[in-house]
Design an enzyme around this catalytic site. Structure first.
Site, short mmCIF file in Angstrom:
data_model
loop_
_atom_site.label_atom_id
_atom_site.label_comp_id
_atom_site.label_asym_id
_atom_site.label_seq_id
_atom_site.Cartn_x
_atom_site.Cartn_y
_atom_site.Cartn_z
N LYS A 123 0.84 -1.21 0.00
CA LYS A 123 0.00 0.00 0.00
C LYS A 123 0.87 1.26 0.00
O LYS A 123 0.63 2.21 -0.75
CB LYS A 123 -0.92 -0.02 1.24
N CYS B 95 -3.02 10.82 1.71
CA CYS B 95 -2.38 9.58 1.27
C CYS B 95 -1.03 9.87 0.62
O CYS B 95 0.01 9.63 1.21
CB CYS B 95 -3.29 8.85 0.29
N1 LIG Z 1 -9.12 9.46 2.63
C1 LIG Z 1 -8.62 8.71 1.67
O1 LIG Z 1 -8.78 9.02 0.51
C2 LIG Z 1 -7.86 7.44 1.98
C3 LIG Z 1 -7.62 6.52 0.94
C4 LIG Z 1 -6.97 5.32 1.24
C5 LIG Z 1 -6.54 5.07 2.55
N2 LIG Z 1 -6.77 6.00 3.54
C6 LIG Z 1 -6.33 5.68 4.91
O2 LIG Z 1 -7.48 5.33 5.67
C7 LIG Z 1 -7.29 5.71 7.03
C8 LIG Z 1 -8.45 6.56 7.49
O3 LIG Z 1 -8.43 7.75 6.74
P1 LIG Z 1 -9.69 8.70 6.62
O4 LIG Z 1 -9.42 9.59 5.46
O5 LIG Z 1 -10.95 7.89 6.62
O6 LIG Z 1 -9.57 9.51 8.00
P2 LIG Z 1 -10.69 10.48 8.63
O7 LIG Z 1 -9.95 11.43 9.47
O8 LIG Z 1 -11.62 10.96 7.56
O9 LIG Z 1 -11.55 9.50 9.57
C9 LIG Z 1 -11.06 8.86 10.68
C10 LIG Z 1 -12.18 8.75 11.71
O10 LIG Z 1 -11.70 7.94 12.79
C11 LIG Z 1 -12.24 8.46 14.02
N3 LIG Z 1 -11.41 7.94 15.08
C12 LIG Z 1 -10.10 8.16 15.31
N4 LIG Z 1 -9.68 7.43 16.37
C13 LIG Z 1 -10.75 6.72 16.80
C14 LIG Z 1 -10.95 5.79 17.83
N5 LIG Z 1 -9.95 5.41 18.64
N6 LIG Z 1 -12.18 5.28 18.00
C15 LIG Z 1 -13.20 5.65 17.20
N7 LIG Z 1 -13.07 6.51 16.19
C16 LIG Z 1 -11.85 7.04 15.98
C17 LIG Z 1 -12.19 9.96 13.81
O11 LIG Z 1 -13.10 10.62 14.68
C18 LIG Z 1 -12.58 10.09 12.33
O12 LIG Z 1 -13.97 10.28 12.16
C19 LIG Z 1 -5.93 6.41 7.09
O13 LIG Z 1 -4.94 5.48 7.46
C20 LIG Z 1 -5.71 6.83 5.65
O14 LIG Z 1 -4.34 6.96 5.33
C21 LIG Z 1 -7.44 7.16 3.29
#
Ligand SMILES: NC(=O)c1ccc[n+]([C@@H]2O[C@H](COP(=O)([O-])OP(=O)(O)OC[C@H]3O[C@@H](n4cnc5c(N)ncnc54)[C@H](O)[C@@H]3O)[C@@H](O)[C@H]2O)c1
Length: 406
Positions: free
Chosen positions: A201, A255
């Site tokens: 990834k 990302c």
């Molecule tokens: N956004 C993208 O386009 C994308 C694409 C591929 C991979 N990712 C990966 O996916 C993961 C998540 O990214 P995202 O963009 O969804 O983040 P985000 O910030 O949009 O969402 C994360 C959520 O997790 C919640 N959270 C954090 N800690 C928590 C806990 N202990 N218990 C409950 N809720 C909790 C936060 O309140 C938030 O709503 C990251 O590792 C990111 O690198 C993101």
């Protein structure tokens, strides 16, 4: 039953997708406002097809809560930023989430980490949490890494159609989780070990970053050498084995602008091209600013408030502004103790900066120079409204004769 932990850009559509395909899902997020919004029947961000998916999932009984729930499978989709000093992954959110899961997790459950993580993160930070609870991995708990590849703007389609990777200690466990994802995913699913899945990834996003950096470096070289970078890329790409990307004002999002740092942090001294690419891409917003000041000088414009930045998001037609090139540019202005640039983005309703507009025509009326940072459909469709303005186009969408490019 699946308990999805973290209902952000990745966790929410994933939870909805499972639920709308008949899987019993409870979504957990510690952000009470976010959970209240979802409970009130509204989605928390804009994304094509998300509302329809949400309604489908509601019909199938999806629930949202701030509590952690006893389940067969946990999907952890919490943020994974990097530490700005060490450049290593900051695993704090993942650690906290897994610790919380372990307070309710029954024996026999699987914990699937979907968050993007540096290679070795599960070994270093997740296994010890489970072992400390007296659970034996592989007997009492199964650990899986299922990184996500979807792109904002096309998430629903890509969730269904992308291929994906499942990393597990045990092939059978990997195949079981593959079956679960196959409930909605029509793409190929590769089953491998956890470390390979972690590395794959990060490598994918690093590949993208390096290729974007190459185009950005070319644009700087061509500017100095008085050559047309777009024409050069167009012709070079006619070669059957060349595929150069387009230059741009920088790289944002959570990302591509983050994950390559994991490799720099873990392998300093070895990740040289990777670090150089990060630095080139991070230099682009400042480069845009230099272009703006040169253009102002050329036109004897001294008043910065006559400059308007079009676009605040990190890519077109989405409302996500995280790490966006425009935010980086505004930070850069602050560092130079300068401000006053006007900003407008049709997708960003909240005021991010002091001089932010929410009406395209009003924004245009108040500026002389327009800097196109994001190629939202709105500006492509209304490009003629820019006639008479001085335009710096970082996205190569404006074809007026007098347009400035990167
Ligand atoms: N956004 C993208 O386009 C994308 C694409 C591929 C991979 N990712 C990966 O996916 C993961 C998540 O990214 P995202 O963009 O969804 O983040 P985000 O910030 O949009 O969402 C994360 C959520 O997790 C919640 N959270 C954090 N800690 C928590 C806990 N202990 N218990 C409950 N809720 C909790 C936060 O309140 C938030 O709503 C990251 O590792 C990111 O690198 C993101």
């Amino acid at each position: 039953m699946i308990n999805v932990i973290g209902l952000g850009y990745i966790g929410l559509p994933t939870a909805l997708m499972f639920a709308s395909h008949g899987v019993r899902v409870i979504g957990t997020d510690y952000n009470e406002d976010l959970v209240d919004t979802l409970k009130s029947g509204k989605t928390t961000f804009e994304e094509e097809g998300l509302d329809e998916l949400f309604n489908e999932a509601l019909k199938n009984g999806i629930e949202f809560t701030t509590e952690y729930i006893a389940a067969d499978t946990y999907i952890v989709a919490v943020p994974t930023p990097y530490d700005k000093f060490s450049k290593k992954i900051d695993p704090g959110f993942v650690i906290k989430a897994v610790e919380n899961v372990m307070t309710v997790c029954p024996k026999g459950a699987a914990i699937v980490i979907e968050s993007t993580i540096a290679p070795g993160t599960i070994d270093k930070f997740v296994r010890p949490i489970i072992a400390a609870k007296g659970f034996v991995i592989g007997r009492d708990i199964n650990l899986v890494h299922a990184p996500e590849r979807i792109i904002p703007g096309n998430m629903v389609y890509e969730l269904k159609n992308n291929s994906r990777t499942i990393g597990a200690d045990d092939k059978e466990v990997g195949e079981g989780i593959k079956k679960l994802y196959s409930s909605f995913c029509g793409g190929d699913i590769a089953v491998t070990d956890i470390r390979t899945a972690e590395m794959t990834k990060v490598v994918e996003n690093t590949f993208r970053d390096i290729n974007i950096a190459f185009a950005n470096e070319l644009t700087k070289i061509c500017r100095l050498g008085d050559m047309d970078v777009y024409e050069i890329i167009r012709i070079a790409n006619m070669h059957p084995r060349v595929n150069i990307l387009q230059p741009g004002p920088g790289v944002g999002g959570h990302c591509i602008s983050v994950d390559p740092w994991f490799l720099v942090g873990e392998y300093p001294g070895l990740a040289n091209i990777i670090m150089a690419a990060r630095k080139i891409n991070d230099s682009m917003p400042e480069y845009v600013l230099e272009r703006v000041f040169d253009i102002m000088k050329e036109h004897s414009i001294t008043d910065k408030t006559k400059v308007g930045i079009y676009g605040l998001t990190y890519k077109e037609n989405v409302d996500d502004i995280r790490e966006s090139p425009t935010l980086q540019l505004l930070e850069s202005m602050e560092k130079h103790l300068a401000d006053g640039l006007k900003v407008y983005d049709p997708y960003v309703e909240k005021d991010i900066t002091q001089c932010q507009y929410h009406d395209f025509d009003k924004f245009l009326a108040d500026v002389d120079i327009v800097v196109i940072m994001v190629s939202h459909s709105e500006i492509i469709e209304n490009i003629d409204k820019l006639k008479g303005k001085i335009v710096l186009d970082t996205k190569n969408i404006c074809k007026f004769e007098e347009t400035y490019y990167l």
